[in-house]
Design a protein around this motif. Structure first.
Motif, PDB file in Angstrom:
ATOM      1  N   ILE A  62     -83.474 -39.691  50.531  1.00  0.00           N
ATOM      2  CA  ILE A  62     -83.072 -38.886  51.775  1.00  0.00           C
ATOM      3  C   ILE A  62     -81.710 -38.837  51.544  1.00  0.00           C
ATOM      4  O   ILE A  62     -81.099 -39.715  51.168  1.00  0.00           O
ATOM      5  N   GLY A  63     -80.936 -37.686  52.143  1.00  0.00           N
ATOM      6  CA  GLY A  63     -79.654 -37.576  52.413  1.00  0.00           C
ATOM      7  C   GLY A  63     -79.309 -36.360  52.992  1.00  0.00           C
ATOM      8  O   GLY A  63     -80.047 -35.512  53.240  1.00  0.00           O
ATOM      9  N   HIS A  64     -77.842 -36.000  52.957  1.00  0.00           N
ATOM     10  CA  HIS A  64     -77.585 -34.657  53.331  1.00  0.00           C
ATOM     11  C   HIS A  64     -77.477 -33.719  52.568  1.00  0.00           C
ATOM     12  O   HIS A  64     -77.385 -33.741  51.089  1.00  0.00           O
ATOM     13  N   LEU A  65     -78.190 -32.450  52.867  1.00  0.00           N
ATOM     14  CA  LEU A  65     -78.527 -31.293  52.337  1.00  0.00           C
ATOM     15  C   LEU A  65     -78.139 -30.252  53.211  1.00  0.00           C
ATOM     16  O   LEU A  65     -78.278 -30.233  54.480  1.00  0.00           O
ATOM     17  N   ARG A 120     -84.457 -25.044  59.862  1.00  0.00           N
ATOM     18  CA  ARG A 120     -85.054 -23.869  59.208  1.00  0.00           C
ATOM     19  C   ARG A 120     -84.943 -23.774  58.010  1.00  0.00           C
ATOM     20  O   ARG A 120     -85.591 -23.044  56.967  1.00  0.00           O
ATOM     21  N   ASN A 121     -83.825 -24.257  57.260  1.00  0.00           N
ATOM     22  CA  ASN A 121     -83.365 -24.028  55.835  1.00  0.00           C
ATOM     23  C   ASN A 121     -84.240 -24.938  54.813  1.00  0.00           C
ATOM     24  O   ASN A 121     -84.190 -24.820  53.752  1.00  0.00           O
ATOM     25  N   PHE A 122     -85.206 -25.657  55.553  1.00  0.00           N
ATOM     26  CA  PHE A 122     -86.038 -26.490  54.726  1.00  0.00           C
ATOM     27  C   PHE A 122     -87.705 -26.024  54.975  1.00  0.00           C
ATOM     28  O   PHE A 122     -88.564 -26.904  54.701  1.00  0.00           O
ATOM     29  N   GLY A 123     -87.860 -25.010  55.580  1.00  0.00           N
ATOM     30  CA  GLY A 123     -89.097 -24.383  55.835  1.00  0.00           C
ATOM     31  C   GLY A 123     -90.105 -25.522  56.606  1.00  0.00           C
ATOM     32  O   GLY A 123     -89.569 -25.869  57.611  1.00  0.00           O
ATOM     33  N   CYS A 124     -91.225 -25.948  55.675  1.00  0.00           N
ATOM     34  CA  CYS A 124     -92.188 -26.799  56.690  1.00  0.00           C
ATOM     35  C   CYS A 124     -91.779 -28.270  55.904  1.00  0.00           C
ATOM     36  O   CYS A 124     -92.727 -28.996  56.162  1.00  0.00           O
ATOM     37  N   ASN A 125     -90.806 -28.495  55.176  1.00  0.00           N
ATOM     38  CA  ASN A 125     -90.844 -29.827  54.535  1.00  0.00           C
ATOM     39  C   ASN A 125     -89.864 -30.738  55.643  1.00  0.00           C
ATOM     40  O   ASN A 125     -88.800 -31.368  55.435  1.00  0.00           O
ATOM     41  N   LEU A 126     -90.603 -30.866  56.845  1.00  0.00           N
ATOM     42  CA  LEU A 126     -90.101 -31.776  57.980  1.00  0.00           C
ATOM     43  C   LEU A 126     -91.090 -32.465  58.568  1.00  0.00           C
ATOM     44  O   LEU A 126     -92.283 -32.355  58.350  1.00  0.00           O
ATOM     45  N   TYR A 127     -90.967 -33.827  59.146  1.00  0.00           N
ATOM     46  CA  TYR A 127     -91.725 -34.400  59.534  1.00  0.00           C
ATOM     47  C   TYR A 127     -91.985 -34.629  61.102  1.00  0.00           C
ATOM     48  O   TYR A 127     -90.996 -34.633  61.759  1.00  0.00           O
ATOM     49  N   PRO A 171     -84.012 -33.951  53.457  1.00  0.00           N
ATOM     50  CA  PRO A 171     -82.880 -33.883  54.315  1.00  0.00           C
ATOM     51  C   PRO A 171     -82.899 -34.659  55.505  1.00  0.00           C
ATOM     52  O   PRO A 171     -83.949 -34.913  55.956  1.00  0.00           O
ATOM     53  N   TRP A 172     -81.819 -35.017  56.163  1.00  0.00           N
ATOM     54  CA  TRP A 172     -81.822 -35.788  57.519  1.00  0.00           C
ATOM     55  C   TRP A 172     -82.557 -35.194  58.379  1.00  0.00           C
ATOM     56  O   TRP A 172     -83.176 -36.192  59.379  1.00  0.00           O
ATOM     57  N   GLU A 173     -82.608 -33.838  58.301  1.00  0.00           N
ATOM     58  CA  GLU A 173     -83.196 -32.948  59.440  1.00  0.00           C
ATOM     59  C   GLU A 173     -84.889 -33.521  59.356  1.00  0.00           C
ATOM     60  O   GLU A 173     -85.268 -33.424  60.352  1.00  0.00           O
ATOM     61  N   ALA A 174     -85.369 -33.810  58.278  1.00  0.00           N
ATOM     62  CA  ALA A 174     -86.910 -34.132  58.034  1.00  0.00           C
ATOM     63  C   ALA A 174     -87.123 -35.404  59.044  1.00  0.00           C
ATOM     64  O   ALA A 174     -88.072 -35.561  59.668  1.00  0.00           O
ATOM     65  N   LEU A 175     -86.115 -36.531  58.876  1.00  0.00           N
ATOM     66  CA  LEU A 175     -86.435 -37.792  59.714  1.00  0.00           C
ATOM     67  C   LEU A 175     -86.321 -37.555  61.423  1.00  0.00           C
ATOM     68  O   LEU A 175     -87.185 -37.743  62.022  1.00  0.00           O
ATOM     69  N   TRP A 176     -85.456 -36.802  61.611  1.00  0.00           N
ATOM     70  CA  TRP A 176     -84.869 -36.565  63.046  1.00  0.00           C
ATOM     71  C   TRP A 176     -85.803 -35.547  63.708  1.00  0.00           C
ATOM     72  O   TRP A 176     -85.992 -35.790  64.923  1.00  0.00           O
ATOM     73  N   TYR A 177     -86.639 -34.501  63.043  1.00  0.00           N
ATOM     74  CA  TYR A 177     -87.516 -33.586  63.634  1.00  0.00           C
ATOM     75  C   TYR A 177     -88.414 -34.452  64.537  1.00  0.00           C
ATOM     76  O   TYR A 177     -88.290 -33.922  65.797  1.00  0.00           O
ATOM     77  N   GLY A 178     -88.993 -35.355  63.960  1.00  0.00           N
ATOM     78  CA  GLY A 178     -90.263 -35.986  64.548  1.00  0.00           C
ATOM     79  C   GLY A 178     -89.722 -36.861  65.936  1.00  0.00           C
ATOM     80  O   GLY A 178     -90.485 -37.032  66.829  1.00  0.00           O
ATOM     81  N   VAL A 179     -88.322 -37.347  65.561  1.00  0.00           N
ATOM     82  CA  VAL A 179     -87.947 -38.347  66.570  1.00  0.00           C
ATOM     83  C   VAL A 179     -87.404 -37.543  67.735  1.00  0.00           C
ATOM     84  O   VAL A 179     -87.738 -38.095  69.120  1.00  0.00           O
ATOM     85  N   ASP A 225     -75.705 -31.153  60.790  1.00  0.00           N
ATOM     86  CA  ASP A 225     -75.200 -29.908  61.340  1.00  0.00           C
ATOM     87  C   ASP A 225     -74.388 -29.378  60.062  1.00  0.00           C
ATOM     88  O   ASP A 225     -73.346 -29.519  60.110  1.00  0.00           O
ATOM     89  N   ALA A 226     -75.203 -29.096  58.845  1.00  0.00           N
ATOM     90  CA  ALA A 226     -74.467 -28.682  57.577  1.00  0.00           C
ATOM     91  C   ALA A 226     -73.528 -27.686  57.636  1.00  0.00           C
ATOM     92  O   ALA A 226     -72.525 -27.665  56.942  1.00  0.00           O
TER      93      ALA A 226
END
Length: 879
Positions: A407-410, A779-786, A751-759, A441-442
């Motif tokens: 995981i990391g900044h993307l 939204r730049n990661f489609g549905c690849n979020l948690y 991306p970090w967004e995936a971790l924070w989305y569910g939080v 906030d890339a």
């Protein structure tokens, strides 16, 4: 190398931006936070020409020349700064938008110089003058900034009117609870004790084994101090008007308002009549040092109305308590030695791990705790957790922790062929990548704010939030400045008392018409604090904005200090003892003293180490959430020392041995705090532990590893749906892999967004528009979020726009230059193709391929070649 460095410095010196950048920064240091374009221009011209010609406005025809004529001559630059009209014009000083808040260390030096600091004869120069931790007390120093951006951001915008007016106030970033109290105590100690460590001073702890190193602050001998303020009034030292006038000139450049001058004169007169000049001068100096005229640089106009403490957002009784704790492991943790493939079911990948890590840098199977990953979509059925983190492995096995792999900044999904064109961040830089991790906030859509700060912004419209940093106020917790959601900064033991030590006893007795010995410590101290609050009363609309911000922050800091100290000491908000004779202490973290039958702060099982101490104060504040009237808390804690360029294994294991017991005990304290509904505080908390980047797989020549990109992170909590590894651990350690930049530097797949989305959803935000404000690039990661339902056992929310069909589009764009679509163009394209979708959708550009178009029919009229961008777009539809 010397010649190359000289050439590099010369190139910087001659860069077009060098002159205005240097000038603006220097003008800000001289007290003008928002230099006018004309001021910067004059300074820039002096920078370039090496000379500055000053025409004396009071003597016709008189001119003075400064500088040698050599580019960047400092004499010319400084003359252009201090001799420009903006520095001395009375009309400029009267402008409410002019001036600025002064740097804390600059204020301390100002006092020492203007009040004639004199080294005592018995002080040895080898002893030094300042404590090594002076920066942690006042916020800045003459050297040792935390990064290349100094002690505060050059573009910091305080909340409220500053944002509307487009004004910055860089040093005001340090006007936090901890910063104001620490600086005030350091300043107030100077006239009483000189340059010493007494009562919050920043001088060295110099005692020569004496029983009472602070001695008698009124004897005038300064027996136990390295240096002291030697200023004394000339002439009639009982003349309050003259003495206070001198102090106003020396400390505020004669900008002390008439109202404040009168308050200080009255206190000087009372103290002089009771005890003489030494005590009276201490009183007058201390009060002057508390004024906004001292802390800022333009005119203050008092209104005579008392200033109220900024009201708190009321608690919403229908919203249950929750807390998010972020632990930042600063320096770039080598998390490849935190969690790694286990040979049980993954022998080939473990063999690769050993091969590329190199001898002495990998974790042997005997040094790891095996964890089950069979329910995770990973290349291995089992992974290993470093033995030094065995408690974290236990929490995972108990299904209360999730590891996030790779995981990391993307800015968007990339590989080794596209990351240079599609990534604008300053990769591999500690502070740049820490900011990216904090901001999430890339593309800078939410100027200067952090992910938890923005989450607090949204929640603050319907509930009470708490935002607390331990020792620091990180970007992570900062939201929209216009909303003024204050970030409190505390130390591991809480907060220091405001205005420390004993006060002026005889003055207190005179004020209350009582004997000196009869006054309590509280009543002695309260007199000057009360006067300080009067000196920072409300101002008129035409008064300085910078001074207004400082005074409000000052008043708030006093109130917050008293409140925090009272509740952390298990007392009432008013500071009174709580009796426990009839009932046990009902506040978590408090116990009943069997001797006094009063509540007192109980000991914790959390270890006394760098991380444990910080988590200890976080636990106490979480436990006191009812008394603090908070619905949702956000905490930030940092542990440094992970920059393992040398001897990585030994250094990392020593840090793991700090983390392991600290987090284990923190969790245990929360689990032991049982609530009325049968749950525990652990059920209300989620802890995220991450580092700004990972490190290279392969070692360097010093048995260390160098800066990487992707790493592994951890989330835990009582309601976390744990026992799994999310993200995608690489299926190979080969540096030629498509998601490896070379030398084993992994490119993140999550991306970090995936971790924070569910939080974000778990904390109470499920509206997609609000989520887009908090995570503007999600939204730049489609549905690849948690989602919340992916991360929490009681989670119900999902990722909107997902769960249905997926459509892939291919579109070609012809452009006149070799480039790809910008982020704004990608967003606009997605908005266009999904504008009439009948259900919620998520659209993002998967890839872009650039090629030159050949053939005369595809050339521009002037014969210039055209280029074609082949764009692959993925559109996800909601069920």
């Amino acid at each position: 190398a010397n010649q190359e460095m000289d050439a590099y410095l010369q190139a910087l010196l001659n860069h077009d931006s060098a002159a205005p950048f240097t000038c603006k920064s220097l003008i800000q240091l001289f007290g003008s936070s928002n230099p006018s374009p004309e001021h910067v221009l004059r300074c820039s011209q002096a920078f370039k020409s090496g000379t500055f010609l000053f025409s004396d406005p009071e003597v016709a025809g008189r001119t003075l020349s400064f500088g040698s004529g050599k580019r960047s001559d400092l004499h010319a630059i400084l003359a252009a700064i201090v001799l420009s009209p903006e520095s001395y014009s009375p009309s400029i000083v009267m402008d409410p938008a002019s001036g600025g808040v002064l740097d804390p260390f600059e204020k301390v030096v100002h006092v020492m110089r203007s009040m004639k600091l004199l080294r005592t004869l018995h002080h040895r120069r080898s002893d030094g003058f300042l404590q090594g931790n002076a920066v942690s007390i006042i916020g800045s120093s003459c050297y040792g900034p935390p990064d290349q951006f100094s002690f505060y951001a050059p573009d910091f915008i305080p909340p409220g009117i500053f944002l509307e007016a487009g004004l910055t106030s860089p040093p005001a970033e340090l006007a936090t609870l901890n910063g104001i109290v620490g600086l005030s105590n350091a300043l107030f100690a100077l006239p009483r004790f000189g340059l010493s460590a007494c009562s919050g001073g920043i001088g060295i702890r110099w005692s020569r084994n004496m029983y009472n190193p602070c001695g008698n602050d009124n004897d005038g001998l300064h027996t136990n101090t390295a240096a002291y303020l030697s200023y004394s009034p000339s002439g009639d030292d009982s003349d309050a008007s003259k003495v206070v006038g001198d102090l106003a000139l020396l400390l505020t450049s004669n900008r002390l308002s008439p109202a404040n001058r009168q308050i200080i004169e009255d206190q000087f007169t009372k103290s002089y009549g009771a005890s003489g000049i030494i005590e009276a001068l201490q009183v007058a100096t201390t009060l002057t040092l508390s004024t906004s005229e001292f802390h800022t640089t333009n005119t203050v106009a008092m209104s005579g109305t008392a200033r109220a403490v900024t009201p708190s957002i009321p608690k919403n009784p229908s919203v249950p308590y929750k807390a998010v704790v972020h632990v930042n492991l600063f320096g770039g943790m080598d998390s490849m030695n935190m969690i790694m493939p286990h040979p049980d079911g993954c022998q080939s990948l473990y063999d690769e791990y050993k091969l590329y890590r190199g001898s002495g840098n990998y974790v042997d199977v005997t040094e790891m705790v095996k964890i089950d990953a069979t329910t995770s979509e990973q290349p291995c059925t089992h992974f290993g957790v470093n033995n030094a983190l065995n408690h974290l492995a236990d929490i995972y096995q108990e299904k209360e922790a999730i590891f996030f792999a790779n995981i990391g900044h993307l800015q968007k999904p990339v590989d080794r062929y596209t990351f240079l064109a599609e990534t604008f961040a300053q990769l591999f830089s500690h502070h740049s990548m820490k900011n990216e991790m904090f901001k999430v906030d890339a593309f800078g859509a939410r100027f200067g704010s952090g992910v938890l700060g923005r989450l607090g912004d949204v929640l603050s419209f319907s509930m009470a939030i708490g935002q607390t940093g331990v020792y620091k106020s990180p970007t992570l917790l900062k939201g929209d400045p216009s909303l003024a959601n204050r970030v409190n900064v505390v130390k591991h033991y809480g907060v220091d008392p405001f205005y420390q030590g004993r006060d002026i006893c005889k003055e207190a007795a005179t004020e209350h018409n009582s004997d000196c010995s009869a006054g309590s410590d509280h009543s002695k101290r309260s007199i000057l604090v009360e006067k300080m609050q009067e000196l920072n009363a409300k101002t008129q609309p035409t008064s300085s904005l910078q001074a207004e911000y400082w005074s409000q922050s000052f008043i708030d800091a006093i109130a917050e200090t008293e409140f925090f100290r009272s509740i952390l000491a298990c007392k009432t908000e008013e500071g009174d003892d709580i009796s426990c004779e009839q009932t046990a202490c009902s506040y978590p973290g408090c116990i009943c003293d069997e001797n006094t039958k009063k509540c007192k702060k109980g000991d914790l099982t959390i270890p006394d180490n760098d991380l444990g101490n910080s988590l200890g104060i976080v636990f106490r504040l979480i436990a006191l959430n009812e008394r603090r009237n908070v619905n949702v808390d956000f905490f930030s804690v940092e542990l440094g020392g992970f920059d393992a360029h040398f001897e990585m294994v030994a250094g990392l294991n020593s840090k793991f041995k700090v983390i392991n017991p600290a987090i284990h005990s923190f969790r245990q304290e929360l689990k032991n705090a049982t609530l009325g509904d049968g749950t525990t505080l652990w059920d209300k908390v989620v802890l995220v532990m991450s580092s700004e980047f990972g490190r290279s797989v392969s070692p360097n020549s010093s048995s260390g590893t160098d800066h990487g990109w992707s790493g592994n992170a951890l989330m835990m909590g009582g309601k976390v749906d744990g026992g799994k590894i999310l993200g995608l651990h690489p299926s190979t350690y080969n540096p030629n892999d498509d998601h490896n930049t070379g030398r084993g530097v992994w490119i993140p797949r999550t991306p970090w967004e995936a971790l924070w989305y569910g939080v974000v959803q778990w904390a109470g935000v499920t509206d997609e528009a609000a989520i887009n404000y908090i995570l503007p690039n999600s939204r730049n990661f489609g549905c690849n979020l948690y989602s919340e339902s992916d991360l929490f056992t009681d989670g119900t929310a999902s990722v909107s726009g997902c769960g249905g069909s997926v459509v892939t589009l291919h579109q070609n764009f012809v452009v006149p230059e070799a480039r790809v679509l910008t982020p704004d163009e990608q967003t606009a394209f997605c908005e266009l193709v999904t504008a009439f979708a009948p259900v919620n959708v998520r659209c993002f550009i998967v890839s872009q391929t650039l090629r030159e178009v050949t053939g005369s029919s595809r050339m521009l009229t002037d014969g210039t070649a055209q280029y074609e961008i082949e764009v692959e777009t993925e559109i996800n539809f909601e069920v």
